[in-house]
Design an enzyme around this catalytic site. Structure first.
Site, PDB file in Angstrom:
ATOM      1  N   ALA A  12       0.946  -1.239  -0.070  1.00 38.99           N
ATOM      2  CA  ALA A  12      -0.206   0.039  -0.054  1.00 38.99           C
ATOM      3  C   ALA A  12       0.840   1.100   0.076  1.00 38.99           C
ATOM      4  CB  ALA A  12      -0.960   0.044   1.324  1.00 38.99           C
ATOM      5  N   GLU A  51      -0.920  -9.178  -0.742  1.00 44.12           N
ATOM      6  CA  GLU A  51      -2.226  -9.199  -0.415  1.00 44.12           C
ATOM      7  C   GLU A  51      -3.136  -9.205  -1.557  1.00 44.12           C
ATOM      8  OE1 GLU A  51      -2.151  -6.091   2.533  1.00 44.12           O
ATOM      9  OE2 GLU A  51      -2.851  -7.586   4.152  1.00 44.12           O
ATOM     10  N   GLU A  57       4.673  -5.186   6.988  1.00 49.07           N
ATOM     11  CA  GLU A  57       4.079  -4.159   7.611  1.00 49.07           C
ATOM     12  C   GLU A  57       4.522  -3.836   9.118  1.00 49.07           C
ATOM     13  OE1 GLU A  57       2.636  -6.591   5.892  1.00 49.07           O
ATOM     14  OE2 GLU A  57       0.832  -5.860   4.812  1.00 49.07           O
TER      15      GLU A  57
HETATM   16  N1  CO8 Z   1       4.818   3.344  -0.676  1.00 45.95           N
HETATM   17  C1  CO8 Z   1       5.073   4.439  -1.304  1.00 45.95           C
HETATM   18  N2  CO8 Z   1       6.147   4.389  -2.334  1.00 45.95           N
HETATM   19  C2  CO8 Z   1       6.750   3.270  -2.096  1.00 45.95           C
HETATM   20  C3  CO8 Z   1       6.560   2.085  -1.656  1.00 45.95           C
HETATM   21  C4  CO8 Z   1       5.300   2.057  -0.923  1.00 45.95           C
HETATM   22  N3  CO8 Z   1       5.021   0.912  -0.223  1.00 45.95           N
HETATM   23  N4  CO8 Z   1       7.589   1.145  -1.800  1.00 45.95           N
HETATM   24  C5  CO8 Z   1       8.462   1.800  -2.745  1.00 45.95           C
HETATM   25  N5  CO8 Z   1       7.839   3.086  -2.869  1.00 45.95           N
HETATM   26  C6  CO8 Z   1       8.707   4.183  -3.684  1.00 45.95           C
HETATM   27  C7  CO8 Z   1      10.010   4.512  -2.923  1.00 45.95           C
HETATM   28  O1  CO8 Z   1       9.557   5.724  -2.014  1.00 45.95           O
HETATM   29  C8  CO8 Z   1      10.824   5.191  -3.920  1.00 45.95           C
HETATM   30  O2  CO8 Z   1      10.209   6.283  -4.222  1.00 45.95           O
HETATM   31  P1  CO8 Z   1      11.485   7.804  -4.419  1.00 45.95           P
HETATM   32  O3  CO8 Z   1      12.362   7.321  -5.449  1.00 45.95           O
HETATM   33  O4  CO8 Z   1      10.299   8.910  -4.679  1.00 45.95           O
HETATM   34  O5  CO8 Z   1      12.133   8.112  -3.098  1.00 45.95           O
HETATM   35  C9  CO8 Z   1      10.437   4.218  -5.095  1.00 45.95           C
HETATM   36  O6  CO8 Z   1       9.160   3.711  -4.792  1.00 45.95           O
HETATM   37  C10 CO8 Z   1      11.465   3.131  -5.450  1.00 45.95           C
HETATM   38  O7  CO8 Z   1      11.744   2.535  -4.254  1.00 45.95           O
HETATM   39  P2  CO8 Z   1      13.167   2.364  -3.445  1.00 45.95           P
HETATM   40  O8  CO8 Z   1      14.077   3.542  -3.821  1.00 45.95           O
HETATM   41  O9  CO8 Z   1      12.930   2.124  -1.928  1.00 45.95           O
HETATM   42  O10 CO8 Z   1      13.559   1.046  -4.340  1.00 45.95           O
HETATM   43  P3  CO8 Z   1      14.704  -0.159  -3.735  1.00 45.95           P
HETATM   44  O11 CO8 Z   1      15.039  -0.997  -4.979  1.00 45.95           O
HETATM   45  O12 CO8 Z   1      15.727   0.586  -3.039  1.00 45.95           O
HETATM   46  O13 CO8 Z   1      13.813  -0.943  -2.669  1.00 45.95           O
HETATM   47  C11 CO8 Z   1      11.763  -2.171  -1.728  1.00 45.95           C
HETATM   48  C12 CO8 Z   1      12.633  -1.766  -3.049  1.00 45.95           C
HETATM   49  C13 CO8 Z   1      12.599  -3.119  -0.927  1.00 45.95           C
HETATM   50  C14 CO8 Z   1      10.638  -2.925  -2.071  1.00 45.95           C
HETATM   51  C15 CO8 Z   1      11.520  -0.760  -0.766  1.00 45.95           C
HETATM   52  O14 CO8 Z   1      11.098   0.219  -1.780  1.00 45.95           O
HETATM   53  C16 CO8 Z   1      10.560  -0.977   0.214  1.00 45.95           C
HETATM   54  O15 CO8 Z   1      10.802  -1.406   1.336  1.00 45.95           O
HETATM   55  N6  CO8 Z   1       9.313  -0.557  -0.173  1.00 45.95           N
HETATM   56  C17 CO8 Z   1       8.219  -0.601   1.066  1.00 45.95           C
HETATM   57  C18 CO8 Z   1       7.923  -2.096   1.248  1.00 45.95           C
HETATM   58  C19 CO8 Z   1       6.802  -2.294   2.167  1.00 45.95           C
HETATM   59  O16 CO8 Z   1       6.710  -1.870   3.354  1.00 45.95           O
HETATM   60  N7  CO8 Z   1       5.584  -2.516   1.782  1.00 45.95           N
HETATM   61  C20 CO8 Z   1       4.381  -2.466   2.903  1.00 45.95           C
HETATM   62  C21 CO8 Z   1       3.679  -1.186   2.891  1.00 45.95           C
HETATM   63  S1  CO8 Z   1       2.452  -1.145   4.157  1.00 45.95           S
HETATM   64  C22 CO8 Z   1       1.163  -2.062   3.698  1.00 45.95           C
HETATM   65  O17 CO8 Z   1       1.296  -2.477   2.398  1.00 45.95           O
HETATM   66  C23 CO8 Z   1      -0.068  -2.183   4.479  1.00 45.95           C
HETATM   67  C24 CO8 Z   1      -1.297  -2.983   3.412  1.00 45.95           C
HETATM   68  C25 CO8 Z   1      -2.620  -2.829   4.409  1.00 45.95           C
HETATM   69  C26 CO8 Z   1      -3.201  -1.288   4.147  1.00 45.95           C
HETATM   70  C27 CO8 Z   1      -4.633  -1.417   4.262  1.00 45.95           C
HETATM   71  C28 CO8 Z   1      -5.153  -0.805   5.448  1.00 45.95           C
HETATM   72  C29 CO8 Z   1      -6.486  -1.279   5.801  1.00 45.95           C
END
Ligand code: CO8
Length: 261
Positions: free
Chosen positions: A68, A115, A135
């Site tokens: 998300a 999910e 998460e």
């Molecule tokens: N949300 C927003 N932006 C994201 C997300 C995300 N989940 N994942 C990546 N991005 C963005 C980064 O911020 C980055 O943007 P910017 O260039 O502007 O900084 C761009 O995508 C590229 O990402 P990275 O530079 O981080 O790329 P890497 O190759 O270094 O890393 C990863 C890749 C490992 C996937 C890393 O991006 C990461 O850890 N992302 C987050 C993963 C995460 O924590 N996901 C869970 C999110 S919470 C969730 O899903 C809850 C679901 C339930 C919600 C419903 C409620 C009812």
């Protein structure tokens, strides 16, 4: 139907299926309200469209979806989440889709991305796929079904491990554990998913819906209720021409031509 979405790319195939590509490359396809709204709108339109009999949902080579959208969620209050019933409608719109929807996953399928893939009927993964429910790293927990569907798919030990440690599962482990149905080379992923969708689209639409309902019933019923539902649905399929055609074609050693809508 005009397929104009800003966060989705839609390809329609004459073989009776559509490929929906999540398209927020700048955010690794993070799921925000706009994307989920558009996906729900597309699925509702596809439900009414006889030319679409199966859907493939995919992302990019790097990410199916990295969760998300954390930037959209970060400042929300409890009242915001509660009043919006955050992502409940998005969940329900995918879950309510009656036609087959296949996730073709390459790269990251994390949090809401994992999910969403699990909300699909089954997952075909590339050998680069990585699944996770990270998460906990953000001080939260899965919120679109991850704790429930992952546990049903892979069992308590692996689901607990993934939710509590944020460990990712690679494609080989995901296949071994029952999370994905097949793994193919990354370059072959879309071809494989297209072949699968075309095969399903060539079947009787009535039988397809019945099969999907029956497998899903196994998650919500006791065994005896599920068996009774199966028996009755099986009997009911004898009311349709496609059963006559499918069985006659077998006996006559030819390909069936299914005519039900
Ligand atoms: N949300 C927003 N932006 C994201 C997300 C995300 N989940 N994942 C990546 N991005 C963005 C980064 O911020 C980055 O943007 P910017 O260039 O502007 O900084 C761009 O995508 C590229 O990402 P990275 O530079 O981080 O790329 P890497 O190759 O270094 O890393 C990863 C890749 C490992 C996937 C890393 O991006 C990461 O850890 N992302 C987050 C993963 C995460 O924590 N996901 C869970 C999110 S919470 C969730 O899903 C809850 C679901 C339930 C919600 C419903 C409620 C009812």
């Amino acid at each position: 139907m005009a397929d104009t979405y800003s966060t989705l790319l839609i390809e329609r195939h004459t073989d009776g299926y559509a490929v929906v590509t999540l398209n927020r490359p700048e955010a690794l396809n993070a799921l925000n309200s706009q994307l989920l709204g558009e996906l729900g709108d597309f699925l509702e339109a596809a439900e009414r469209d006889d030319s679409i009999r199966a859907v493939v949902l995919t992302g990019s080579a790097k990410a199916f979806a990295a969760g998300a959208d954390i930037k959209e969620m970060s400042d929300k209050s409890y009242a915001d989440m509660y009043l919006e019933n955050f992502f409940a409608r998005a969940h329900d719109r995918v879950a309510a889709f009656r036609k087959p929807i296949i996730a073709a996953v390459s790269g990251y399928a994390l949090g809401g991305g994992c999910e969403l893939a699990m909300l699909c009927d089954f997952i075909i993964a590339s050998d680069t796929a990585k699944f996770g429910q990270p998460e906990i790293n953000l001080g939260v927990a899965p919120g679109i079904g991850g704790s429930q569907r992952l546990t049903r798919a892979v069992g308590k030990a692996k689901a607990m491990d993934m939710c509590l440690t944020a460990r990712m599962m690679d494609a080989a482990e995901a296949e071994r554990s029952g999370l994905v149905s097949r793994v193919v080379a990354v370059d072959a992923l879309l071809d494989e998913a297209r072949k699968v969708a075309a095969k399903i689209a060539a079947q009787s639409p009535l039988a397809v819906i019945a099969n999907k309902e029956l497998v899903n019933a196994a998650f919500d019923t006791t065994l005896s209720q599920g068996l009774q539902f199966e028996r009755r649905l099986f009997h009911s399929l004898f009311a349709f021409d496609d059963q006559k055609e499918g069985m006659a074609a077998f006996v006559e050693k030819r390909k069936p031509v299914f005519t039900s809508r």
